[in-house]
Every structure is written in structure tokens, then in C-alpha cells.
Design an enzyme around this catalytic site. Sequence first.
Site, PDB file in Angstrom:
ATOM      1  N   GLU A 430     -46.868  68.413   0.746  1.00 36.83           N
ATOM      2  CA  GLU A 430     -47.150  68.574   2.230  1.00 36.83           C
ATOM      3  C   GLU A 430     -47.999  69.604   2.348  1.00 36.83           C
ATOM      4  O   GLU A 430     -48.153  70.445   3.296  1.00 36.83           O
ATOM      5  CB  GLU A 430     -45.791  68.615   2.839  1.00 36.83           C
ATOM      6  CG  GLU A 430     -45.548  67.851   3.960  1.00 36.83           C
ATOM      7  CD  GLU A 430     -46.514  66.636   4.262  1.00 36.83           C
ATOM      8  OE1 GLU A 430     -46.434  65.598   3.667  1.00 36.83           O
ATOM      9  OE2 GLU A 430     -47.460  66.937   5.023  1.00 36.83           O
TER      10      GLU A 430
HETATM   11  C1  LIG Z   1     -43.318  64.771  -6.190  1.00 40.34           C
HETATM   12  C2  LIG Z   1     -44.606  64.735  -5.286  1.00 40.34           C
HETATM   13  C3  LIG Z   1     -44.412  63.810  -4.256  1.00 40.34           C
HETATM   14  C4  LIG Z   1     -45.832  63.810  -3.643  1.00 40.34           C
HETATM   15  N1  LIG Z   1     -45.629  63.028  -2.419  1.00 40.34           N
HETATM   16  C5  LIG Z   1     -46.910  62.689  -1.825  1.00 40.34           C
HETATM   17  C6  LIG Z   1     -46.873  61.688  -0.851  1.00 40.34           C
HETATM   18  O1  LIG Z   1     -46.097  60.997  -0.485  1.00 40.34           O
HETATM   19  N2  LIG Z   1     -48.385  61.542  -0.245  1.00 40.34           N
HETATM   20  C7  LIG Z   1     -49.406  62.133  -0.627  1.00 40.34           C
HETATM   21  O2  LIG Z   1     -50.521  61.774  -0.378  1.00 40.34           O
HETATM   22  N3  LIG Z   1     -49.408  63.258  -1.679  1.00 40.34           N
HETATM   23  C8  LIG Z   1     -48.069  63.516  -2.165  1.00 40.34           C
HETATM   24  N4  LIG Z   1     -47.863  64.422  -3.065  1.00 40.34           N
HETATM   25  C9  LIG Z   1     -49.244  65.146  -3.452  1.00 40.34           C
HETATM   26  C10 LIG Z   1     -49.102  66.589  -2.951  1.00 40.34           C
HETATM   27  O3  LIG Z   1     -49.238  66.683  -1.553  1.00 40.34           O
HETATM   28  C11 LIG Z   1     -50.279  67.372  -3.743  1.00 40.34           C
HETATM   29  O4  LIG Z   1     -49.761  67.613  -5.020  1.00 40.34           O
HETATM   30  C12 LIG Z   1     -50.442  68.835  -3.202  1.00 40.34           C
HETATM   31  O5  LIG Z   1     -51.284  68.392  -1.908  1.00 40.34           O
HETATM   32  C13 LIG Z   1     -51.531  69.647  -4.239  1.00 40.34           C
HETATM   33  O6  LIG Z   1     -52.590  68.741  -4.577  1.00 40.34           O
HETATM   34  P1  LIG Z   1     -52.934  68.867  -6.133  1.00 40.34           P
HETATM   35  O7  LIG Z   1     -51.621  68.472  -6.932  1.00 40.34           O
HETATM   36  O8  LIG Z   1     -53.882  67.976  -6.548  1.00 40.34           O
HETATM   37  O9  LIG Z   1     -53.208  70.552  -6.654  1.00 40.34           O
HETATM   38  P2  LIG Z   1     -54.440  71.247  -6.392  1.00 40.34           P
HETATM   39  O10 LIG Z   1     -55.050  70.910  -5.027  1.00 40.34           O
HETATM   40  O11 LIG Z   1     -55.488  70.813  -7.636  1.00 40.34           O
HETATM   41  O12 LIG Z   1     -54.020  72.520  -6.265  1.00 40.34           O
HETATM   42  C14 LIG Z   1     -53.709  73.447  -7.440  1.00 40.34           C
HETATM   43  C15 LIG Z   1     -53.421  74.926  -7.038  1.00 40.34           C
HETATM   44  O13 LIG Z   1     -54.774  75.435  -6.426  1.00 40.34           O
HETATM   45  C16 LIG Z   1     -54.680  75.890  -5.316  1.00 40.34           C
HETATM   46  N5  LIG Z   1     -55.584  75.388  -4.359  1.00 40.34           N
HETATM   47  C17 LIG Z   1     -56.418  74.445  -4.367  1.00 40.34           C
HETATM   48  N6  LIG Z   1     -57.223  74.527  -3.309  1.00 40.34           N
HETATM   49  C18 LIG Z   1     -57.378  75.933  -2.848  1.00 40.34           C
HETATM   50  C19 LIG Z   1     -58.218  76.552  -1.916  1.00 40.34           C
HETATM   51  N7  LIG Z   1     -59.013  75.889  -1.281  1.00 40.34           N
HETATM   52  N8  LIG Z   1     -57.837  77.530  -1.811  1.00 40.34           N
HETATM   53  C20 LIG Z   1     -56.703  78.151  -2.525  1.00 40.34           C
HETATM   54  N9  LIG Z   1     -56.180  77.827  -3.400  1.00 40.34           N
HETATM   55  C21 LIG Z   1     -56.219  76.425  -3.812  1.00 40.34           C
HETATM   56  C22 LIG Z   1     -53.368  75.154  -4.688  1.00 40.34           C
HETATM   57  O14 LIG Z   1     -52.457  76.036  -3.908  1.00 40.34           O
HETATM   58  C23 LIG Z   1     -52.383  75.239  -6.103  1.00 40.34           C
HETATM   59  O15 LIG Z   1     -51.612  76.314  -6.316  1.00 40.34           O
HETATM   60  C24 LIG Z   1     -46.967  64.422  -3.910  1.00 40.34           C
HETATM   61  C25 LIG Z   1     -46.874  65.317  -4.938  1.00 40.34           C
HETATM   62  C26 LIG Z   1     -45.659  65.466  -5.816  1.00 40.34           C
HETATM   63  C27 LIG Z   1     -45.543  66.438  -7.212  1.00 40.34           C
END
Ligand SMILES: Cc1cc2nc3c(=O)[nH]c(=O)nc-3n(C[C@H](O)[C@H](O)[C@H](O)COP(=O)(O)OP(=O)(O)OC[C@H]3O[C@@H](n4cnc5c(N)ncnc54)[C@H](O)[C@@H]3O)c2cc1C
Length: 576
Positions: A430
Site C-alpha cells: 500500500e
Molecule cells: C504480501 C504482499 C501483498 C501485496 N498486495 C498487493 C496488491 O494487492 N496489489 C498490488 O498492486 N500490489 C500489492 N503488493 C505490492 C506492494 O504494494 C509493493 O511491494 C510495494 O508497493 C513496493 O514495491 P516493490 O516491492 O516493487 O519495491 P520497490 O519499489 O522496488 O522498493 C524497494 C525499496 O526502495 C524504496 N524506493 C522505491 N522507490 C523509491 C523512491 N522513489 N524514493 C525513495 N525510496 C524508494 C522503497 O521504499 C523500498 O524501501 C503486495 C506486496 C506484498 C509483499
Amino acid sequence: MPYHAPVAEYQFILDHVVRLEQVTATDRFADATPDVTAAILTEAGRMSQEVLSPLNRSGDQHPARLENGVLRTSPGFDQGYKAIADGGWVSISAHPDHGGMGLPMALATAVNEMMSSACLALQIIPLMTQGQIDALEHHASDALKRTYLPKLVSGEWNGTMNLTEPQAGSDVGALTTRAEPRGDGTYAITGQKIYISWGDNDFTDNVVHLVLARLPDGPPGTKGISLFLVPKFLPDEHGKPGRANDLKVVGVEHKMGLHGSPTCTMQYDGATGWLVGREHDGMRAMFTMMNNARLGVGGQGIGVAEAALQHALAYATDRKQGRTPVEGGTGAIVDHADVRRMLTTMKADIFAARAIALACAVAIDMETATGAPDWSARAAFLTPIAKAFGTDTGIEVANLGVQVHGGMGFVEETGAAQYLRDVRVTAIYEGTNGIQAMDLAARKLMDGGEAAHALIDEIEAQAEAARATLPDLAEPLWQASETLREGLDWMIAQSDLTQRFAGAVPFLRAFARVLGGHYHLAAAMAETAAGQGNGPRTRLARFYLTRLLPEHAGLLAHATAGADDLYALSPDDLAA
Ligand SMILES: Cc1cc2nc3c(=O)[nH]c(=O)nc-3n(C[C@H](O)[C@H](O)[C@H](O)COP(=O)(O)OP(=O)(O)OC[C@H]3O[C@@H](n4cnc5c(N)ncnc54)[C@H](O)[C@@H]3O)c2cc1C
């Protein structure tokens, strides 16, 4: 250990801390009388305790799984979901026009929190559906509303949210899922979405996906994204689930926790979808769902924290180790000073996070009821704080819960470890808590800090009012709010956003710390006004203001240090 729903605590915070009576004084929410509020809290608490709580362990031990392409959910989850749907708990705040109860978000927030305490993995389903109902009420065509809202509101169908793709996580604008107009009002959706919570199940009649995708003429980035409603089964002419749509679950993740919630990889192969909102304007509609879910996820953290505290307290009053300084005590570890420190910290932070979440919900209700821009600004400002502080509190409290259990916290049989494993993701999904903090420090200060300053003004006015009766609580809070104001002004003065982002996380937490003090003081003032001076709420407030509030000064030093020293060390330096 059975979960006990803290109904009286919600009632107290709603009545004396966040002032629900402002909401119920409006025409829109006039039906939420004290009797109705009490009945809702009691009944949801009973269902959470008796029906959902027994499912928590079974979800952990028997994860949802994919069997020959069919999603099988954890034992008992079908009955748990039926109790949620039959009780109307999916749609407490949905509009009565579509069969919802039309009650304030503040009540929905309390109920969602209780369901999260009892069984977080299952609670995600109604939470996602509530967000979808909100998005459709605000942005869908009348035809879509007619077909989908009554089924979602009744819980016969459930809703999901599809943003994430392998290359598009926090950077939603990088998504590549395509939407081709078919010329008949429908669109063909093609692409893969990952990590989709409850992407399928074996107990609702249909699953309604809200999917972000790009039209052929959609410009790159978030501006070119549109939102589509894509059902698992296409409704027939009677609105009943008909032909299967061209989509499927192709994988279910193995996770650290939250095993009962299937986290699905979804494949869309020219699936039929309908546009929600306007073309290329999908983020606006999706933000309605996301803001709803952000407050809800904050509540998930608080709910798990509550369950972890109850667990830890029960263990600490039973487990005996060494000599304790309490005369006439039982010798249980609860009487050791350090264990008291942990348990009281857990209690004080849960109160702070819960009051912030409920204050945010009240602001949303006032915005809904009055349309006043001040309330919209208040709701928008509090949402990232409620999400990040609620979920950080969930993780920290669950972590302390493990510590209180000693070795029994690390082995699985007590359940203390499950709370920590389950709640960990709430700071990630989220919008990560880092992204929440950046939102607070940038977008939510685009008004020049007006909403933030208005909140600090209120904190100071309350502290002034309490100076005569509770000077030892009022004075440190007033001082802290002045320090916070200086930190806020520093943030606003930074035109280079990287300088703000470098300190956004400590800035958000400092704001939450001071807000927590504000609500603790309100509780102590209510106790004093009721002739119960220095009662347990005042003593808890004193603990918070003496021991936890001072953290704000260190946080603000961190928040205002700028970015230069962060970039002074290269990744090679970090590896050396
Ligand atoms: C159990 C689970 C359920 C989920 N359910 C859903 C769902 O129902 N629907 C859905 O669409 N998604 C869902 N997600 C996805 C979730 O919303 C994403 O994992 C989350 O938004 C982070 O994206 P990412 O995993 O690609 O991490 P990344 O975006 O790769 O982030 C990795 C790290 O880098 C940091 N970061 C990234 N960009 C920036 C920036 N611009 N500035 C500073 N820091 C940054 C982040 O804060 C984090 O610490 C789910 C994830 C999990 C694990």
C-alpha cells in the site's frame, strides 16, 4: 490465547479524544447514534473474537495454495468470510443507495482493526473490497455501479487491486499492462500483475479486479494510466456470473508471514474490462481506493499490535523468573522493571497510533459530510501518518511481544512470532512507509504547510488549556509542538525535494510522536474532567510524554540534517 476486542477503548477514544459527535451531528451521519455505535462495536468485537480469531493459526499453518490452477484457501476461511459478509462488515461505510450501512469511516476503522487483530490474513479481503466500493462509488459509470456495487457490498463478490508489476512497484508509472479498445465499450486487457492480495479464492461467486493499464495512446508515466474493472466471470444479462474471463492466477507467493492470504501472480490475456473514470486518468480513481486502503493498512498494524500486547501480557503474568521488586507480587516477569517498560510502551504506542487513525477517519467523515476544504486537507495530511505510524507501531509492538516471551517468543508455538511475521508486510504494501513519508514531506506540504500548521495550532491550544490542571503533561507537549513547528518550517523552506526526502521518515515519525502526545493529553483531560484525576489514562499519558515523546527531538535533528551526508558515502564506501 483468545483475543479480547477492546470495545470500551474504541468507545472512549471516539467519545473523548477524536470527538465522533462532530460527525454524528451532520445530516449525512445522523443515523450513527450512540446506541448504533455501541451495537456495531460490540457485535463486530464478538464476531472477531469468536469466529475470526480461531482461524489465525490455521491460516498460518495451512497456507492458501494453487492446486492444478485452482486456488484453495486455508481451512475455515470460507466460514470466516461468510460471517464477515453476513454481518455486513464489508460495507459499514458504503452508501445506503447500494445496500451499505452508510455509517462513518470512524466506525469502519474500529471494526477493521478488530478483524485485523483476530485474523489479519482474512481481513485483507473486506479491506480491499471496501476500497474498491469507494473507488466505484466515486468514479464508475452508473451501469457499472448497478451491476457491481450491490454484489460487492453484500460480500457475494470481492474486490482486488492490481497495480504492481515486476518492473513497476513504487514506480507505478513504469507499468506495461496494455488496454486495447474493442469499439464496443469494452477493452482487452493484457499483461502480468504480481503480488495481488486475494487474486482468487474458493468461496466468493466472483472476483472483481481493478487493474491499472495503459491505452495505446497513453503517454508514458503515471499520466498515461487508465483504470479498468476486470471480473473473473463476466456478468450475464441478469447480472449473474457467466463466462469465465481471460485471466488466471499463475502463481502464489511463499511468504515470511500472512500465509492465509494468497498473494497472486495474475495473467491477463486479452481479458474483457470496462473503463472506470476517464481515459488516462486512472491514478485519480485508483487513489480513492489507495487512500481508503492506506488508512485501513494503518489499522491493520494497530490491530496486530493489540493482539500482540494481549498475548505478551498474558504470558508475562504467568511466567515466573527471579525475584521481582514488587512486594506481595506473584514473582511473574510482569513485575520486572524492564518487562513493565516493554508492556507499557506497547500500550502507550497503541493508544497513540489508534487515536491518530481514528482522527484521520473522523476527518474523512467530516469531508464526506460537509465537503469543507479544511477537512479534506486534514484527512489528506493525516493519511500517510496513520498508515506509516500505525504499521511501524504494529511491527515494533509485535517485536516487543516476542521479547517479552523470551525464547518462547522465537519458537512458533506461542503465536508471538506469527504476529511479527504477519505484520511486517504492512510497512511495505500500500505504498512503502518511505513513500508515505515522502508524500507527507512533499505533496502534503504543497499548501505551504497550512494543514500542518493548523494541526500544530490545535495541539498548542489544547496544551494551553491543560496548563492549569495537568502542567506536567501540558508543558512538554507545548515545547515539543514548538520544536515540531521549527522542523516543519525547515521542510517547507527546502525547494530541493531531495533535502526533504532525506529526512522524510524521521519527520513523519516526529509528527506522529507529537500527535500521540496530543491525544494522550486529551485522554488525561477527559479523565480529570470526569473527576478521576490521575487515573490509568493519565498515568499512561505521563509515561508517553515523559519517555516516548522526547524521541521527537532526535527525530527532528535527523529530519533537518539534509541529504549531503547521505550521498557523502558511495555504495562502494558502504561495501568497504
Ligand atoms: C504480501 C504482499 C501483498 C501485496 N498486495 C498487493 C496488491 O494487492 N496489489 C498490488 O498492486 N500490489 C500489492 N503488493 C505490492 C506492494 O504494494 C509493493 O511491494 C510495494 O508497493 C513496493 O514495491 P516493490 O516491492 O516493487 O519495491 P520497490 O519499489 O522496488 O522498493 C524497494 C525499496 O526502495 C524504496 N524506493 C522505491 N522507490 C523509491 C523512491 N522513489 N524514493 C525513495 N525510496 C524508494 C522503497 O521504499 C523500498 O524501501 C503486495 C506486496 C506484498 C509483499
